[in-house]
Design a protein around this motif. Structure first.
Motif, mmCIF file in Angstrom:
data_model
loop_
_atom_site.group_PDB
_atom_site.id
_atom_site.type_symbol
_atom_site.label_atom_id
_atom_site.label_comp_id
_atom_site.label_asym_id
_atom_site.label_seq_id
_atom_site.Cartn_x
_atom_site.Cartn_y
_atom_site.Cartn_z
ATOM 1 N N LYS A 72 57.222 -23.013 1.535
ATOM 2 C CA LYS A 72 57.952 -22.150 2.481
ATOM 3 C C LYS A 72 58.064 -20.700 2.004
ATOM 4 N N PHE A 73 57.982 -20.485 0.707
ATOM 5 C CA PHE A 73 58.178 -19.127 0.185
ATOM 6 C C PHE A 73 56.932 -18.596 -0.524
ATOM 7 N N ASP A 74 55.763 -19.124 -0.125
ATOM 8 C CA ASP A 74 54.507 -18.689 -0.767
ATOM 9 C C ASP A 74 54.223 -17.210 -0.528
ATOM 10 N N PHE A 75 54.827 -16.644 0.523
ATOM 11 C CA PHE A 75 54.612 -15.208 0.781
ATOM 12 C C PHE A 75 55.103 -14.349 -0.383
ATOM 13 N N LEU A 76 55.988 -14.932 -1.200
ATOM 14 C CA LEU A 76 56.517 -14.154 -2.349
ATOM 15 C C LEU A 76 55.483 -14.027 -3.471
ATOM 16 N N LYS A 77 54.379 -14.820 -3.357
ATOM 17 C CA LYS A 77 53.359 -14.789 -4.425
ATOM 18 C C LYS A 77 52.732 -13.398 -4.571
ATOM 19 N N SER A 78 52.863 -12.567 -3.537
ATOM 20 C CA SER A 78 52.354 -11.179 -3.637
ATOM 21 C C SER A 78 53.243 -10.338 -4.551
ATOM 22 N N ASN A 120 63.032 -7.934 -1.028
ATOM 23 C CA ASN A 120 63.837 -6.824 -1.572
ATOM 24 C C ASN A 120 64.504 -7.205 -2.882
ATOM 25 N N ASP A 121 65.033 -8.418 -2.943
ATOM 26 C CA ASP A 121 65.693 -8.892 -4.178
ATOM 27 C C ASP A 121 64.698 -8.888 -5.344
ATOM 28 N N VAL A 122 63.494 -9.415 -5.070
ATOM 29 C CA VAL A 122 62.477 -9.500 -6.130
ATOM 30 C C VAL A 122 62.132 -8.104 -6.635
ATOM 31 N N LYS A 123 62.024 -7.159 -5.699
ATOM 32 C CA LYS A 123 61.693 -5.777 -6.085
ATOM 33 C C LYS A 123 62.876 -5.113 -6.801
ATOM 34 N N GLU A 124 64.051 -5.229 -6.194
ATOM 35 C CA GLU A 124 65.239 -4.520 -6.727
ATOM 36 C C GLU A 124 65.600 -4.994 -8.129
ATOM 37 N N PHE A 125 65.490 -6.319 -8.354
ATOM 38 C CA PHE A 125 65.888 -6.860 -9.662
ATOM 39 C C PHE A 125 64.703 -7.059 -10.592
ATOM 40 N N ARG A 126 63.508 -6.597 -10.128
ATOM 41 C CA ARG A 126 62.273 -6.725 -10.951
ATOM 42 C C ARG A 126 62.086 -8.162 -11.434
ATOM 43 N N VAL A 127 62.134 -9.057 -10.472
ATOM 44 C CA VAL A 127 62.048 -10.492 -10.771
ATOM 45 C C VAL A 127 60.600 -10.877 -11.072
ATOM 46 N N ASP A 128 60.417 -11.716 -12.119
ATOM 47 C CA ASP A 128 59.082 -12.206 -12.463
ATOM 48 C C ASP A 128 58.767 -13.533 -11.786
ATOM 49 N N THR A 129 59.805 -14.376 -11.640
ATOM 50 C CA THR A 129 59.569 -15.729 -11.129
ATOM 51 C C THR A 129 60.633 -16.151 -10.139
ATOM 52 N N PHE A 130 60.173 -16.675 -9.003
ATOM 53 C CA PHE A 130 61.069 -17.264 -7.992
ATOM 54 C C PHE A 130 60.977 -18.777 -8.162
ATOM 55 N N VAL A 131 62.132 -19.439 -8.230
ATOM 56 C CA VAL A 131 62.150 -20.894 -8.415
ATOM 57 C C VAL A 131 63.048 -21.528 -7.369
ATOM 58 N N ILE A 132 62.591 -22.667 -6.818
ATOM 59 C CA ILE A 132 63.454 -23.404 -5.874
ATOM 60 C C ILE A 132 62.976 -24.849 -5.850
ATOM 61 N N GLY A 133 63.786 -25.733 -5.332
ATOM 62 C CA GLY A 133 63.431 -27.146 -5.276
ATOM 63 C C GLY A 133 62.262 -27.398 -4.322
ATOM 64 N N ASP A 134 61.547 -28.504 -4.581
ATOM 65 C CA ASP A 134 60.317 -28.758 -3.796
ATOM 66 C C ASP A 134 60.594 -29.254 -2.380
ATOM 67 N N ASP A 135 61.868 -29.352 -2.000
ATOM 68 C CA ASP A 135 62.163 -29.587 -0.580
ATOM 69 C C ASP A 135 61.751 -28.357 0.226
ATOM 70 N N TRP A 136 61.488 -27.261 -0.472
ATOM 71 C CA TRP A 136 61.045 -26.015 0.170
ATOM 72 C C TRP A 136 59.557 -25.743 -0.089
ATOM 73 N N GLU A 137 58.871 -26.739 -0.596
ATOM 74 C CA GLU A 137 57.444 -26.571 -0.975
ATOM 75 C C GLU A 137 56.674 -25.742 0.056
#
Ligand code: C2G
Length: 133
Positions: free
Chosen positions: A99-105, A80-97
């Motif tokens: 875990k959030f690949d579902f956002l690639k859609s 929802n955040d990505v859609k609402e704020f029209r985000v182009d890129t999600f970034v996080i530290g690789d301790d989460w490598e």
């Protein structure tokens, strides 16, 4: 305007966090930080923060790379955040490598190397040991 988003607790703010925010900002022009609320930290991450949400938000807003701080109330809000704020890129530290690949859609997903040798846990440990004389 290219928008970037990242998520975290950012308690006992340290240079590892700032390194992450600086590199995240390099992927765009506008960086949103979704800051874990005190309730989310306790219920979902079993983290008890030294600084409360408002204090952590104030610290993040003082960082030149950060353009907006919003609350992170649950794991599920990212799409929802990505859609609402029209985000182009999600970034996080690789301790989460991975875990959030579902956002690639919905946006680009980047995992950045963590800054070694620094963590809030380490800081607390060092302070405790110092206190032991
Ligand atoms: N970080 C880093 N280097 C460190 C410590 C932290 O790059 N030495 C990064 C983490 O990888 C994360 C960000 O700084 O991208 C914030 O770290 P935390 O506050 O520990 O975030 P976390 O509790 O992992 O929350 O929904 C996602 C979660 O809210 C992430």
């Amino acid at each position: 305007m290219k928008k970037v988003i990242t998520y975290g607790t950012f308690d006992l703010l340290h240079y590892g966090h700032v390194n992450l925010l600086q590199r995240a900002k390099e992927f765009g022009d506008y960086l949103i930080v979704a800051l874990s609320t005190d309730e989310f930290n306790w219920q979902e991450k079993q983290k008890v923060c030294y600084f409360n949400f408002e204090e952590r938000k104030r610290l993040l807003e003082a960082i030149r790379y950060v353009d907006l701080v919003i609350p992170e109330n649950c794991w599920e809000q990212k799409v929802n955040d990505v859609k609402e704020f029209r985000v182009d890129t999600f970034v996080i530290g690789d301790d989460w490598e991975g875990k959030f690949d579902f956002l690639k859609s919905y946006c680009e997903v980047i995992y950045l190397p963590r800054t070694p040798e620094i963590s809030t846990t380490q800081i607390k440990e060092n302070l405790k040991n110092k206190g032991r004389g």
